[in-house]
Design an enzyme around this catalytic site. Structure first.
Site, mmCIF file in Angstrom:
data_model
loop_
_atom_site.group_PDB
_atom_site.id
_atom_site.type_symbol
_atom_site.label_atom_id
_atom_site.label_comp_id
_atom_site.label_asym_id
_atom_site.label_seq_id
_atom_site.Cartn_x
_atom_site.Cartn_y
_atom_site.Cartn_z
ATOM 1 N N LYS A 22 16.699 -14.778 -19.355
ATOM 2 C CA LYS A 22 15.403 -13.888 -20.304
ATOM 3 C C LYS A 22 14.778 -15.018 -21.330
ATOM 4 O O LYS A 22 13.668 -14.990 -21.439
ATOM 5 C CB LYS A 22 16.132 -12.310 -20.830
ATOM 6 N N ASN A 23 16.482 -15.847 -22.703
ATOM 7 C CA ASN A 23 15.726 -16.654 -23.208
ATOM 8 C C ASN A 23 14.968 -18.136 -22.823
ATOM 9 O O ASN A 23 14.239 -18.237 -23.583
ATOM 10 C CB ASN A 23 16.460 -16.601 -24.261
ATOM 11 N N ARG A 92 8.337 -8.875 -30.030
ATOM 12 C CA ARG A 92 8.046 -8.935 -30.804
ATOM 13 C C ARG A 92 8.209 -10.944 -30.895
ATOM 14 O O ARG A 92 7.783 -11.863 -31.373
ATOM 15 C CB ARG A 92 9.355 -9.240 -32.330
ATOM 16 N N CYS A 116 13.458 -6.835 -36.400
ATOM 17 C CA CYS A 116 13.260 -6.142 -35.026
ATOM 18 C C CYS A 116 15.456 -5.424 -35.998
ATOM 19 O O CYS A 116 15.780 -5.703 -36.903
ATOM 20 C CB CYS A 116 13.695 -6.144 -33.835
ATOM 21 N N ARG A 121 13.975 -11.368 -39.384
ATOM 22 C CA ARG A 121 13.151 -12.142 -38.166
ATOM 23 C C ARG A 121 11.892 -12.847 -38.508
ATOM 24 O O ARG A 121 10.685 -12.778 -38.277
ATOM 25 C CB ARG A 121 12.914 -11.590 -36.712
ATOM 26 N N PRO A 122 12.249 -13.092 -40.289
ATOM 27 C CA PRO A 122 11.138 -14.190 -40.545
ATOM 28 C C PRO A 122 11.015 -15.709 -39.668
ATOM 29 O O PRO A 122 10.872 -15.341 -38.856
ATOM 30 C CB PRO A 122 11.295 -14.888 -41.798
ATOM 31 N N ILE A 123 8.999 -16.214 -39.844
ATOM 32 C CA ILE A 123 8.787 -16.871 -38.695
ATOM 33 C C ILE A 123 7.800 -17.988 -39.690
ATOM 34 O O ILE A 123 7.190 -19.238 -39.724
ATOM 35 C CB ILE A 123 7.909 -16.292 -37.984
ATOM 36 N N ASP A 124 8.578 -18.196 -41.200
ATOM 37 C CA ASP A 124 8.115 -18.734 -42.007
ATOM 38 C C ASP A 124 8.089 -20.590 -41.819
ATOM 39 O O ASP A 124 7.277 -21.691 -41.785
ATOM 40 C CB ASP A 124 8.542 -19.101 -42.972
ATOM 41 N N ASP A 305 24.544 -14.369 -29.803
ATOM 42 C CA ASP A 305 23.845 -13.590 -28.697
ATOM 43 C C ASP A 305 25.541 -12.966 -27.865
ATOM 44 O O ASP A 305 25.628 -11.769 -27.110
ATOM 45 C CB ASP A 305 22.891 -13.894 -27.774
ATOM 46 N N ILE A 327 24.306 -16.071 -38.063
ATOM 47 C CA ILE A 327 22.590 -15.900 -37.763
ATOM 48 C C ILE A 327 22.150 -15.165 -38.273
ATOM 49 O O ILE A 327 20.698 -15.547 -38.560
ATOM 50 C CB ILE A 327 22.391 -16.477 -36.151
HETATM 51 C C1 EPZ Z 1 16.247 -16.812 -30.097
HETATM 52 O O1 EPZ Z 1 15.457 -16.020 -30.699
HETATM 53 C C2 EPZ Z 1 16.821 -16.223 -28.910
HETATM 54 N N1 EPZ Z 1 15.421 -14.834 -28.702
HETATM 55 C C3 EPZ Z 1 17.552 -14.164 -29.543
HETATM 56 O O2 EPZ Z 1 17.835 -14.343 -28.751
HETATM 57 C C4 EPZ Z 1 18.641 -16.212 -30.458
HETATM 58 O O3 EPZ Z 1 19.566 -14.493 -31.009
HETATM 59 C C5 EPZ Z 1 17.696 -16.722 -31.346
HETATM 60 O O4 EPZ Z 1 17.275 -17.387 -30.599
HETATM 61 C C6 EPZ Z 1 19.075 -17.468 -31.557
HETATM 62 O O5 EPZ Z 1 20.104 -18.450 -30.149
HETATM 63 C C7 EPZ Z 1 14.575 -15.601 -27.207
HETATM 64 O O6 EPZ Z 1 14.448 -16.623 -27.212
HETATM 65 C C8 EPZ Z 1 13.359 -14.589 -26.553
HETATM 66 P P1 EPZ Z 1 15.698 -18.098 -34.117
HETATM 67 P P2 EPZ Z 1 14.687 -16.545 -32.363
HETATM 68 O O7 EPZ Z 1 14.505 -18.834 -34.620
HETATM 69 O O8 EPZ Z 1 14.222 -17.571 -31.602
HETATM 70 C C9 EPZ Z 1 16.048 -17.291 -39.650
HETATM 71 C C10 EPZ Z 1 18.833 -11.985 -27.257
HETATM 72 O O9 EPZ Z 1 19.633 -11.288 -27.498
HETATM 73 N N2 EPZ Z 1 14.413 -17.480 -38.644
HETATM 74 O O10 EPZ Z 1 16.580 -19.047 -34.030
HETATM 75 O O11 EPZ Z 1 14.066 -15.320 -33.229
HETATM 76 C C11 EPZ Z 1 16.171 -16.258 -38.501
HETATM 77 O O12 EPZ Z 1 16.550 -14.610 -39.536
HETATM 78 C C12 EPZ Z 1 17.711 -12.450 -28.661
HETATM 79 O O13 EPZ Z 1 18.783 -12.281 -26.599
HETATM 80 C C13 EPZ Z 1 13.941 -18.246 -40.139
HETATM 81 O O14 EPZ Z 1 14.463 -17.567 -41.057
HETATM 82 O O15 EPZ Z 1 15.865 -17.106 -33.837
HETATM 83 C C14 EPZ Z 1 17.308 -16.080 -38.166
HETATM 84 O O16 EPZ Z 1 17.884 -16.046 -39.151
HETATM 85 C C15 EPZ Z 1 18.297 -12.036 -29.938
HETATM 86 N N3 EPZ Z 1 12.362 -18.721 -40.173
HETATM 87 C C16 EPZ Z 1 17.965 -17.602 -37.631
HETATM 88 O O17 EPZ Z 1 16.769 -18.247 -38.186
HETATM 89 C C17 EPZ Z 1 11.699 -18.926 -39.138
HETATM 90 O O18 EPZ Z 1 10.850 -19.132 -39.349
HETATM 91 C C18 EPZ Z 1 17.467 -17.620 -36.037
HETATM 92 O O19 EPZ Z 1 16.657 -17.241 -35.387
HETATM 93 C C19 EPZ Z 1 12.627 -18.453 -37.714
HETATM 94 C C20 EPZ Z 1 13.589 -17.888 -37.616
#
Ligand code: EPZ
Length: 422
Positions: A22-23, A92, A116, A121-124, A305, A327
């Protein structure tokens, strides 16, 4: 609404073939926007999140054609750079449409993805990285309006190895002039699969899976065919289900090195595991040993995950485990549901202390998120009596007909439609 009805106590045993990840497939489907040609994506899993991505691609003018062995996405006819708000809300993780949309159209408008079930889930990190490439981003009224007259390659240091931010930058940088270097990128196998797909379309990306990714911008791309890597989290979830029931399994179409930390922690808990080219064999003990401590980390550390699934295993293990989720800030929502089944767990912030009990008893529980929901099913497989897991739409996001998959290896589980009382 739909629910699972599970009759616990059956050992799971047999063979199971993993489906596409999926990811990996979600960012690759987004990346098809970069090429402006046809891409054939094989091993595309049948998940509701994938259907949501198809809906978004069709909404912006792309053609999606399902075939026997995969799906053909033609992004030549793209006619919009706006991701509809209701579709952003549905999934999202469509936030990584920003990068490819900006690369292809020079602009993108989408609503803030928002949080969610597992966190804010910030995107900064995404936004600051895209701004460094030359993207102007106006944030107002809950919308992001991105424009870029020119994308210029540069060095981008990610404060945290965010998977989504790494993917967004990789895809945007394919259209940047010159070289972009991403320092401290995410190293997940799904990042390597995205690099491999984009390079098959004519991109020039190196270093995915290492400390630095180098992207040389290109002007034109061509059609491609790509076979998505198998889902390491689906694999880990099936292994957890088998381990919870003291069973045995052969996982086919698996890449053991993508699962190495999961396999190592299952061995530590007492499972006998043999791995080879394309397969993982596991024989679980009657009762697992608790492992003292477990911490989720970015890849290649123990995957977040798999945290819910592993915590569930520890509820019936011999001894006490301390599990820390580093995480996401609220990924213990399955704990209160497990406690209804007799689990003994204490949560303090990001740490859960799990004291193994001799048995769990079936109960009516509610799935709150994708992996937590799958974990409640795993608990039900081992619990005494009947367990009902409600709200299984969460589970359908990441597992293709989970009940059929589990029935194939001996589980007594049915999907039922419930009619809301109110
Ligand atoms: C991906 O999410 C996966 N989703 C998640 O899988 C997975 O848990 C995650 O990576 C970590 O491995 C997909 O690939 C579709 P991150 P993503 O950006 O990209 C913080 C599942 O169950 N962060 O690595 O959103 C964030 O809040 C899903 O299949 C910021 O602070 O994960 C989190 O605490 C759940 N600012 C941490 O980083 C940002 O701009 C990890 O997030 C981006 C993220």
């Amino acid at each position: 609404m739909e629910q699972f009805r599970i009759c616990g106590g059956k050992k799971l045993t047999g063979e199971y073939e993993l489906t596409g990840a999926k990811n990996a497939v979600l960012p690759i489907l987004a990346a098809t926007i970069v090429t402006g040609h046809e891409s054939k994506i094989k091993s595309c899993p049948n998940l509701s999140d994938v259907q949501s991505m198809f809906t978004i691609l069709k909404e912006i003018g792309c053609k999606v054609t399902k075939e026997e062995d995969g799906v053909i996405i033609d992004t030549k006819p793209i006619n919009s750079y706006v991701i509809p708000e209701h579709l952003m809300r549905e999934m999202r993780s469509s936030v990584f449409l920003m990068g490819p949309m900006i690369a292809r159209c020079g602009k993108a408008t989408l609503s803030y993805p928002g949080g969610c079930e597992i966190g804010l889930r910030p995107i900064d990190i995404h936004l600051s990285a895209l701004r460094k490439l030359g993207v102007t981003i106006k944030e107002s009224h809950g919308f992001l309006e991105c424009t870029a007259d020119r994308l210029v390659g540069c060095k981008i240091h990610l404060d945290f190895p965010s998977v989504g931010a790494t993917e967004n930058v990789m895809m945007a940088a394919t259209a940047a002039e010159g070289e972009t270097r991403i320092i401290n990128p995410a190293k997940e196998p799904e990042i390597i699969d995205l690099q491999s797909y984009l390079n098959t379309c004519g991109a020039d990306i190196k270093g995915a899976g290492t400390e630095e990714i180098l992207i040389r911008g290109k002007k034109s791309y061509h059609q491609a065919e790509h076979n998505v890597i198998p889902d390491r989290i689906e694999g880990g979830t099936i292994l957890a289900a088998v381990a919870m029931t003291g069973g045995d399994i052969v996982l086919r179409n698996a890449i053991p090195e993508h699962m190495s930390m999961t396999l190592s922690k299952l061995r530590e808990a007492g499972c006998k595991i043999r791995e080879g080219n394309g397969f993982v064999e596991m024989i679980a003990p009657e009762r697992l040993n608790a492992i003292e401590t477990l911490k989720t980390q970015p890849y290649p550390g123990f995957p977040t995950d798999m945290q819910s699934q592993y915590l569930t295993l520890m509820t019936m293990a011999r001894g006490t485990s301390i599990i820390t989720e580093t995480i996401f800030e609220s990924r213990f929502k399955h704990v209160e549901e497990l406690m209804k089944m007799g689990a003994r767990i204490k949560v303090d912030g990001r740490t859960a202390v799990v004291k193994g009990v001799d048995k769990l008893t079936g109960a009516r529980v509610v799935s709150k998120d994708l992996r937590g929901g799958a974990s409640l099913v795993i608990a039900g497989l081992a619990a005494e009596g009947e367990t009902i897991v409600e709200n299984i739409c969460h589970i359908d996001r990441g597992y293709d007909r989970f009940e059929l998959a589990l029935r194939k290896i001996g589980a007594d589980i049915e999907r039922e439609v419930t009619h809301d009382k109110n």
